[in-house]
Design a protein around this motif. Structure first.
Motif, PDB file in Angstrom:
ATOM      1  N   THR A 285      -6.696  12.941   2.381  1.00 39.26           N
ATOM      2  CA  THR A 285      -5.418  13.551   2.724  1.00 39.26           C
ATOM      3  C   THR A 285      -4.517  12.464   3.271  1.00 39.26           C
ATOM      4  O   THR A 285      -4.928  11.676   4.128  1.00 39.26           O
ATOM      5  CB  THR A 285      -5.595  14.659   3.779  1.00 39.26           C
ATOM      6  OG1 THR A 285      -6.450  15.677   3.254  1.00 39.26           O
ATOM      7  CG2 THR A 285      -4.251  15.277   4.135  1.00 39.26           C
ATOM      8  N   SER A 286      -3.297  12.394   2.759  1.00 39.26           N
ATOM      9  CA  SER A 286      -2.358  11.351   3.189  1.00 39.26           C
ATOM     10  C   SER A 286      -0.950  11.948   3.266  1.00 39.26           C
ATOM     11  O   SER A 286      -0.412  12.409   2.249  1.00 39.26           O
ATOM     12  CB  SER A 286      -2.384  10.179   2.206  1.00 39.26           C
ATOM     13  OG  SER A 286      -1.426   9.197   2.557  1.00 39.26           O
ATOM     14  N   GLY A 287      -0.380  11.962   4.466  1.00 39.85           N
ATOM     15  CA  GLY A 287       0.980  12.463   4.636  1.00 39.85           C
ATOM     16  C   GLY A 287       1.157  13.892   4.183  1.00 39.85           C
ATOM     17  O   GLY A 287       2.213  14.249   3.647  1.00 39.85           O
ATOM     18  N   GLY A 288       0.138  14.698   4.375  1.00 41.68           N
ATOM     19  CA  GLY A 288       0.219  16.094   3.958  1.00 41.68           C
ATOM     20  C   GLY A 288      -0.125  16.331   2.503  1.00 41.68           C
ATOM     21  O   GLY A 288      -0.068  17.467   2.033  1.00 41.68           O
ATOM     22  N   HIS A 289      -0.492  15.282   1.786  1.00 43.10           N
ATOM     23  CA  HIS A 289      -0.854  15.394   0.370  1.00 43.10           C
ATOM     24  C   HIS A 289      -2.348  15.162   0.195  1.00 43.10           C
ATOM     25  O   HIS A 289      -2.932  14.290   0.845  1.00 43.10           O
ATOM     26  CB  HIS A 289      -0.092  14.368  -0.476  1.00 43.10           C
ATOM     27  CG  HIS A 289       1.396  14.523  -0.430  1.00 43.10           C
ATOM     28  ND1 HIS A 289       2.080  15.402  -1.240  1.00 43.10           N
ATOM     29  CD2 HIS A 289       2.327  13.910   0.351  1.00 43.10           C
ATOM     30  CE1 HIS A 289       3.383  15.319  -0.982  1.00 43.10           C
ATOM     31  NE2 HIS A 289       3.555  14.426  -0.015  1.00 43.10           N
ATOM     32  N   LYS A 290      -2.953  15.905  -0.709  1.00 47.18           N
ATOM     33  CA  LYS A 290      -4.312  15.597  -1.147  1.00 47.18           C
ATOM     34  C   LYS A 290      -4.182  14.544  -2.240  1.00 47.18           C
ATOM     35  O   LYS A 290      -3.417  14.721  -3.206  1.00 47.18           O
ATOM     36  CB  LYS A 290      -5.004  16.854  -1.685  1.00 47.18           C
ATOM     37  CG  LYS A 290      -5.228  17.951  -0.644  1.00 47.18           C
ATOM     38  CD  LYS A 290      -6.321  17.545   0.334  1.00 47.18           C
ATOM     39  CE  LYS A 290      -6.658  18.680   1.299  1.00 47.18           C
ATOM     40  NZ  LYS A 290      -7.426  19.758   0.667  1.00 47.18           N
ATOM     41  N   VAL A 291      -4.931  13.437  -2.105  1.00 50.27           N
ATOM     42  CA  VAL A 291      -4.783  12.333  -3.048  1.00 50.27           C
ATOM     43  C   VAL A 291      -6.146  11.817  -3.495  1.00 50.27           C
ATOM     44  O   VAL A 291      -7.161  12.041  -2.831  1.00 50.27           O
ATOM     45  CB  VAL A 291      -3.983  11.155  -2.430  1.00 50.27           C
ATOM     46  CG1 VAL A 291      -2.605  11.593  -1.984  1.00 50.27           C
ATOM     47  CG2 VAL A 291      -4.761  10.529  -1.269  1.00 50.27           C
ATOM     48  N   LEU A 292      -6.133  11.127  -4.628  1.00 53.29           N
ATOM     49  CA  LEU A 292      -7.280  10.355  -5.078  1.00 53.29           C
ATOM     50  C   LEU A 292      -6.875   8.892  -5.106  1.00 53.29           C
ATOM     51  O   LEU A 292      -5.804   8.551  -5.627  1.00 53.29           O
ATOM     52  CB  LEU A 292      -7.729  10.786  -6.484  1.00 53.29           C
ATOM     53  CG  LEU A 292      -8.630  12.006  -6.592  1.00 53.29           C
ATOM     54  CD1 LEU A 292      -8.875  12.339  -8.058  1.00 53.29           C
ATOM     55  CD2 LEU A 292      -9.959  11.786  -5.882  1.00 53.29           C
TER      56      LEU A 292
ATOM     57  N   ARG B 259      -2.776   5.230  -5.629  1.00 53.04           N
ATOM     58  CA  ARG B 259      -2.991   6.504  -4.952  1.00 53.04           C
ATOM     59  C   ARG B 259      -2.234   7.581  -5.708  1.00 53.04           C
ATOM     60  O   ARG B 259      -1.007   7.505  -5.854  1.00 53.04           O
ATOM     61  CB  ARG B 259      -2.517   6.406  -3.510  1.00 53.04           C
ATOM     62  CG  ARG B 259      -2.725   7.648  -2.687  1.00 53.04           C
ATOM     63  CD  ARG B 259      -2.417   7.401  -1.229  1.00 53.04           C
ATOM     64  NE  ARG B 259      -3.431   6.547  -0.604  1.00 53.04           N
ATOM     65  CZ  ARG B 259      -3.419   6.228   0.681  1.00 53.04           C
ATOM     66  NH1 ARG B 259      -2.437   6.664   1.463  1.00 53.04           N
ATOM     67  NH2 ARG B 259      -4.375   5.468   1.180  1.00 53.04           N
ATOM     68  N   VAL B 260      -2.960   8.577  -6.200  1.00 51.88           N
ATOM     69  CA  VAL B 260      -2.356   9.626  -7.025  1.00 51.88           C
ATOM     70  C   VAL B 260      -2.430  10.963  -6.297  1.00 51.88           C
ATOM     71  O   VAL B 260      -3.527  11.444  -5.978  1.00 51.88           O
ATOM     72  CB  VAL B 260      -3.079   9.740  -8.385  1.00 51.88           C
ATOM     73  CG1 VAL B 260      -2.453  10.854  -9.226  1.00 51.88           C
ATOM     74  CG2 VAL B 260      -3.020   8.409  -9.137  1.00 51.88           C
ATOM     75  N   PRO B 261      -1.269  11.587  -6.004  1.00 54.52           N
ATOM     76  CA  PRO B 261      -1.283  12.915  -5.391  1.00 54.52           C
ATOM     77  C   PRO B 261      -1.882  13.936  -6.352  1.00 54.52           C
ATOM     78  O   PRO B 261      -1.728  13.821  -7.577  1.00 54.52           O
ATOM     79  CB  PRO B 261       0.200  13.211  -5.143  1.00 54.52           C
ATOM     80  CG  PRO B 261       0.893  11.892  -5.244  1.00 54.52           C
ATOM     81  CD  PRO B 261       0.095  11.074  -6.195  1.00 54.52           C
ATOM     82  N   LEU B 262      -2.546  14.941  -5.800  1.00 53.45           N
ATOM     83  CA  LEU B 262      -3.215  15.928  -6.632  1.00 53.45           C
ATOM     84  C   LEU B 262      -2.435  17.231  -6.692  1.00 53.45           C
ATOM     85  O   LEU B 262      -1.935  17.737  -5.672  1.00 53.45           O
ATOM     86  CB  LEU B 262      -4.624  16.208  -6.095  1.00 53.45           C
ATOM     87  CG  LEU B 262      -5.641  15.085  -6.296  1.00 53.45           C
ATOM     88  CD1 LEU B 262      -6.927  15.401  -5.528  1.00 53.45           C
ATOM     89  CD2 LEU B 262      -5.948  14.879  -7.768  1.00 53.45           C
TER      90      LEU B 262
END
Length: 325
Positions: A183-190, A201-204
């Motif tokens: 989780t980064s800045g309120g986003h779930k990322v891979l 870093r790709v938001p999901l």
């Protein structure tokens, strides 16, 4: 008049055969290890060995490389064409040899690059690649073809969602680890490791992270380490006996996708890579900027990204449909 490539030594003495072989071996090794990607190094070595075999150069006979001429490169190109390789594959192989000789020149050897496009033309590569793109409707059918009734099905649901919503390469998918889901800045990322060791870093999409959460919970991988996507422990049972602590192989992912493609009776040419083409094409059609797409895909050059984007409406507008005799 062009002369044979020779090493520029400080005192301008010509090196002995053993010195030349040793220094060329050092240069080739440095060229191969320049990339941090094991897969890239393996592919370059394979293509180089293939060229040398065609040119009649023994394995590791690096001192023969300065004697390569454009005719050797052109003959290899023609042999690859006759063998039925695609223009894209041949162009890639030629670029590997061209890269090597360019590196040798930077390393201190004189003479032209025999694989330079000024001497040997690569076969033309169409802007639209060969990989089949899915329509959004068929991509949705694939996403819905998986079942949440078994742990293996839950895994497949998450895996296909990651492919469809991140456009990652199959190798990148297989390298993903549980800790790469954050989780980064309120986003779930891979955090995806791409070619050459480059990370992005790709938001999901919500559907993707909901399926990933379900997979981690089902497999008991929350807070765990190790591969994100794993093979079942036994061939039967749908994963009820658990999963091995090893990553799914590329081949396993390819077989998995092919199985769902057959089940839905989609175009048999649809592959894992089709998800990447589909993601980039669909995002572009829906207004995504090419620079953002380049970052999303992990491409160094926007022209590479453009090669993934299919013009799905172009065939519909073909003059062939207005002909009438």
């Amino acid at each position: 008049m062009t002369h044979l490539p020779t090493l520029n030594t400080p005192d301008q003495r010509l090196p002995s055969v053993n010195d030349l072989r040793s220094q060329l071996a050092e240069a080739v090794s440095a060229w191969l290890t320049r990339s941090p990607s094991v897969e890239t190094r393996s592919g370059y070595a394979r293509d180089l060995n293939q060229f040398m075999a065609h040119a009649g150069i023994a394995v590791r006979a690096w001192d023969e490389l300065p004697h390569v001429r454009p005719g050797h490169i052109a003959a290899w190109r023609d042999q690859l064409l006759a063998a039925g390789l695609t223009n894209a594959a041949i162009s890639r192989k030629l670029s590997v040899v061209r890269s090597l000789f360019g590196y040798l020149r930077a390393y201190g050897y004189e003479g032209p690059n025999p694989a330079d496009t000024a001497f040997v033309a690569a076969p033309p590569v169409p802007r639209d690649g060969k990989t089949v793109a899915l329509t959004p409707e068929d991509c949705r059918r694939l996403l819905d073809a998986t079942s949440a009734q078994t742990p293996e099905g839950v895994r497949d649901r998450a895996l296909l969602a990651v492919l469809a919503f991140t456009g990652c390469r199959v190798g990148e998918l297989c390298r993903l680890r549980v800790g790469d889901y954050k989780t980064s800045g309120g986003h779930k990322v891979l955090e995806i490791r791409g070619k050459g060791g480059k990370e992005r870093r790709v938001p999901l999409h919500p559907e993707a992270f909901e399926r990933l959460d379900a997979w981690l919970e089902t497999a008991g991988l929350q807070g765990a380490t190790g591969p994100l996507f794993r093979p079942v422990r036994t061939a039967r049972g749908g994963g009820r006996e658990g999963f091995r602590a090893a990553p799914l192989s590329r081949r396993a992912v390819q077989v998995l996708v092919a199985r769902y493609v057959r089940r839905l009776q989609l175009d048999p040419h649809v592959t894992v890579h089709s998800f990447r083409v589909t993601a980039l094409t669909t995002a572009r059609e829906r207004g995504a900027d090419i620079v953002d797409l380049q970052d999303f895909a992990g491409h160094a050059d926007p022209r590479t990204t453009l090669g993934y984007i299919r013009n799905r409406d172009r065939l519909s507008r073909s003059p062939a449909y207005v002909l009438k005799y």
